[in-house]
Scaffold this active site. Structure first.
Site, PDB file in Angstrom:
ATOM      1  N   ASP A  22       0.876  -1.187   0.000  1.00  0.00           N
ATOM      2  CA  ASP A  22       0.000   0.000   0.000  1.00  0.00           C
ATOM      3  C   ASP A  22       0.910   1.232   0.000  1.00  0.00           C
ATOM      4  O   ASP A  22       1.727   1.415   0.892  1.00  0.00           O
ATOM      5  CB  ASP A  22      -0.907  -0.012   1.239  1.00  0.00           C
ATOM      6  CG  ASP A  22      -1.981   1.071   1.158  1.00  0.00           C
ATOM      7  OD1 ASP A  22      -3.148   0.764   1.463  1.00  0.00           O
ATOM      8  OD2 ASP A  22      -1.660   2.224   0.805  1.00  0.00           O
ATOM      9  N   ASP A 130      -3.573   2.307  -5.410  1.00  0.00           N
ATOM     10  CA  ASP A 130      -2.260   2.262  -4.731  1.00  0.00           C
ATOM     11  C   ASP A 130      -2.071   1.026  -3.860  1.00  0.00           C
ATOM     12  O   ASP A 130      -1.246   1.020  -2.970  1.00  0.00           O
ATOM     13  CB  ASP A 130      -2.065   3.537  -3.900  1.00  0.00           C
ATOM     14  CG  ASP A 130      -2.687   3.458  -2.514  1.00  0.00           C
ATOM     15  OD1 ASP A 130      -3.731   2.797  -2.367  1.00  0.00           O
ATOM     16  OD2 ASP A 130      -2.110   4.040  -1.582  1.00  0.00           O
ATOM     17  N   GLU A 131      -2.824  -0.034  -4.168  1.00  0.00           N
ATOM     18  CA  GLU A 131      -2.819  -1.175  -3.253  1.00  0.00           C
ATOM     19  C   GLU A 131      -2.930  -2.483  -4.029  1.00  0.00           C
ATOM     20  O   GLU A 131      -3.715  -2.585  -4.969  1.00  0.00           O
ATOM     21  CB  GLU A 131      -4.046  -0.986  -2.348  1.00  0.00           C
ATOM     22  CG  GLU A 131      -4.161  -1.874  -1.197  1.00  0.00           C
ATOM     23  CD  GLU A 131      -5.529  -1.703  -0.524  1.00  0.00           C
ATOM     24  OE1 GLU A 131      -5.894  -2.593   0.235  1.00  0.00           O
ATOM     25  OE2 GLU A 131      -6.228  -0.699  -0.781  1.00  0.00           O
TER      26      GLU A 131
END
Ligand code: DCP
Ligand code: MG
Length: 412
Positions: A22, A130-131
C-alpha cells in the site's frame, strides 16, 4: 469451508506467503515526485481544489500534514483551518502546500508501480490505485521473506520514486493489517507462528471490515482488541452481525483462506513504453506506437475480447499526460484498425517531444459472438452518446476499499 476439506494436491493455505503493498499518502507522494521541493513538507491534495477555492474534500494528506489533523475525506475548509496555504504564509512552517487532484498523473505512476509488482509475483490482485496483494509463495521463503519485501520496496522507490509500505503474512487479511501497522515506509513480516501474537494486542479497528460504527458496537460487547475478537463467542458475533460476524472472528484469528486472485475481466488492455529521453522524431513515436498497437490487439484477441474504443497516451516532458481516444460504432477485433486509429490520434502530437507513448483498447466486451449482433451497435452508440470524434479518454479504474471489488488500474 474448513481447511481439512482441501482436495488432495491443493496448496496448503497455511503455507502461503502473501505480500500486501500500500503506497504511502499516494497522491501526495506523486506530487512530491514531480515537485521534489515538497518532500518533508505538509502537502494536502484536494478533490476539486483550485487556488482560492475552499469547497471540495481532501483526497489525501502527507504524514506531516496529518500531524495537524488533516485527513482524507475532510472538507478542504476544515483542512485550511488546521493548516493554511503556504502560498499565503510563506514563512509559517505550520502551513501546507495544497495541490489539486491530477488523477491521470497518479494513474501513470500507479501503472509503473504495478508493472514492478507483476514482475515480482506470478499472481497479483490489484485492489485500488495504490494497493495490491501478491502471492509470492513460489518466489521466496519465510526465512528470507523480509529481504524479499525490502527488495519490493526498494525497487518501487528506486524505479518509480514513491514510498510504499509492505506487509507479509500467510494470508491476505493479516498481510493487509501488517502493511498498515508501521506506516509510512513500513515493512512488517508476520510469519505463520507469529500471527496470533501479532494480532492479539491490536485495536479491533485494525481488522479489515471493522469501521468506526462496528468498533463501537464491538466495544459495547466488551471487545476492544483483535485478541478480544478472536476469543469472542463466534455465535454471539453471528447473532449480532450475521455472516460478517463470523468472518470478522476468522480474520481476528488470522484465518483467511481466500486465494490471491487477479481481479476479473479487465476494463481495458494497454501497453506503453518510455523512451530514453524525449523523442522529437514523430515517425519514431508512431513506429513505437504501432508495435504497441499490435501487442494490445494481440492480447485482446487472445482474451477473446472485442473493443469499441481505441486510445493513445502521449507523455510530453516533464509530466504532461495527454490521452486521446476514438470510439467506434460497435465492438470489433481488428488489429489493423488499432494501428490506423492510433496513428491518426498521434498526428496531433507531430512535432512534440515525447517521453512515453501508450496504446489502449477499452469498452471491452467478452461475449464471443457479440460482433455479429449488428442491431446492438446503434443502441450502444446512442446509449452513451459517443460518436466517432476524438475525445479525452476517461479513467477506467476505481478505488475500492475491499479486496473483493474490481479495479483495472495499472494498465494506464
Ligand atoms: N483517496 C481519496 N479519497 C479518500 C481516500 C483515498 O481520494 N477518501 C485517494 C487518495 C489516496 C489514494 O486514494 O492517496 C490511496 O488511498 P489510501 O487509503 O491508501 O491513502 P494514502 O495512500 O493517501 O495514505 P496511506 O499512507 O494511509 O496509505
Ligand atoms: Mg495508500
Amino acid at each position: 469451508m474448513a481447511t481439512g476439506e482441501r482436495l488432495p494436491g491443493a496448496p496448503d493455505p497455511t503455507e502461503r506467503i502473501v505480500l500486501h503493498v500500500d503506497m504511502d499518502c499516494f497522491y501526495a507522494s506523486c506530487e512530491r515526485k514531480r515537485e521534489p521541493a515538497l518532500r518533508g513538507e505538509p502537502v494536502v491534495v484536494g478533490m476539486g481544489y483550485e487556488a482560492g477555492e475552499t469547497v471540495g474534500a481532501v483526497a489525501t494528506a502527507s504524514y506531516e500534514a496529518r500531524e495537524y489533523g488533516v485527513e482524507s475525506a475532510q472538507a478542504i475548509s476544515s483542512a485550511l483551518e488546521r493548516l493554511p496555504r503556504r502560498a499565503e504564509r510563506p514563512n509559517d512552517p505550520e502551513s501546507a502546500f495544497y495541490r489539486p487532484v491530477d488523477l491521470d498523473y497518479y494513474e501513470d505512476v500507479a501503472a509503473d508501480v504495478k508493472a514492478i509488482l507483476h514482475d515480482l509475483a506470478d499472481t497479483v490482485r490489484e485492489v485500488s490505485i495504490d494497493e495490491a496483494y501478491l502471492d509470492v509463495t513460489e518466489r521466496t521463503d519465510w526465512s528470507v521473506a523480509e529481504g524479499f519485501a525490502r527488495h519490493v520496496k526498494q525497487r518501487i522507490e528506486r524505479e518509480v520514486g514513491v514510498p510504499a509500505s509492505v506487509g507479509v503474512a500467510p494470508n491476505m487479511s493479516t498481510a493487509k493489517i501488517a502493511s498498515d501497522h508501521d506506516k509510512p515506509d513500513g515493512l512488517v513480516v508476520v510469519p505463520p507462528e507469529s500471527v496470533a501474537a501479532f494480532l492479539a494486542p491490536l485495536d479491533v479497528a485494525a481488522v479489515h471490515g471493522v469501521g468506526p460504527i462496528r468498533a463501537r458496537e464491538l466495544a459495547e460487547m466488551g471487545i476492544e482488541t483483535a485478541g478480544d475478537l478472536a476469543d469472542a463467542d463466534p455465535y454471539a458475533l453471528t447473532d449480532r452481525f450475521g455472516e460478517r460476524g463470523r468472518e470478522l472472528h476468522e480474520r481476528a484469528n488470522g484465518r483467511d483462506d481466500r486465494p490471491v486472485e487477479p481481479t476479473g475481466d479487465p476494463k481495458s488492455f494497454s501497453r506503453e513504453s518510455a523512451f530514453d529521453g524525449a523523442v522529437e522524431d514523430h515517425d519514431s513515436v508512431v513506429e513505437q506506437a504501432l508495435a504497441l498497437a499490435d501487442a494490445v490487439a494481440e492480447r485482446a484477441t487472445h482474451e477473446d475480447a472485442l473493443y469499441r474504443t481505441i486510445g493513445v497516451k502521449v507523455v510530453v516532458p516533464p509530466y504532461d499526460i495527454n490521452t486521446r481516444a476514438r470510439s467506434l460504432p460497435g465492438p470489433v477485433d481488428e488489429p489493423e484498425l488499432v494501428r490506423d486509429v492510433a496513428a491518426e490520434l498521434l498526428a496531433e502530437f507531430d512535432g512534440d517531444p515525447v517521453r512515453k507513448v501508450g496504446v489502449r483498447v477499452s469498452n471491452l466486451s467478452f461475449t464471443a459472438n457479440e460482433q455479429a449482433k449488428l442491431g446492438g451497435f446503434a443502441d450502444a452508440t446512442a446509449h452513451d452518446g459517443v460518436g466517432d470524434a476524438s475525445e479525452d479518454a476517461t479513467s477506467d479504474g476505481g478505488e475500492s476499499e475491499d479486496g473483493d471489488a474490481q479495479a483495472s488500474l495499472g494498465d494506464f
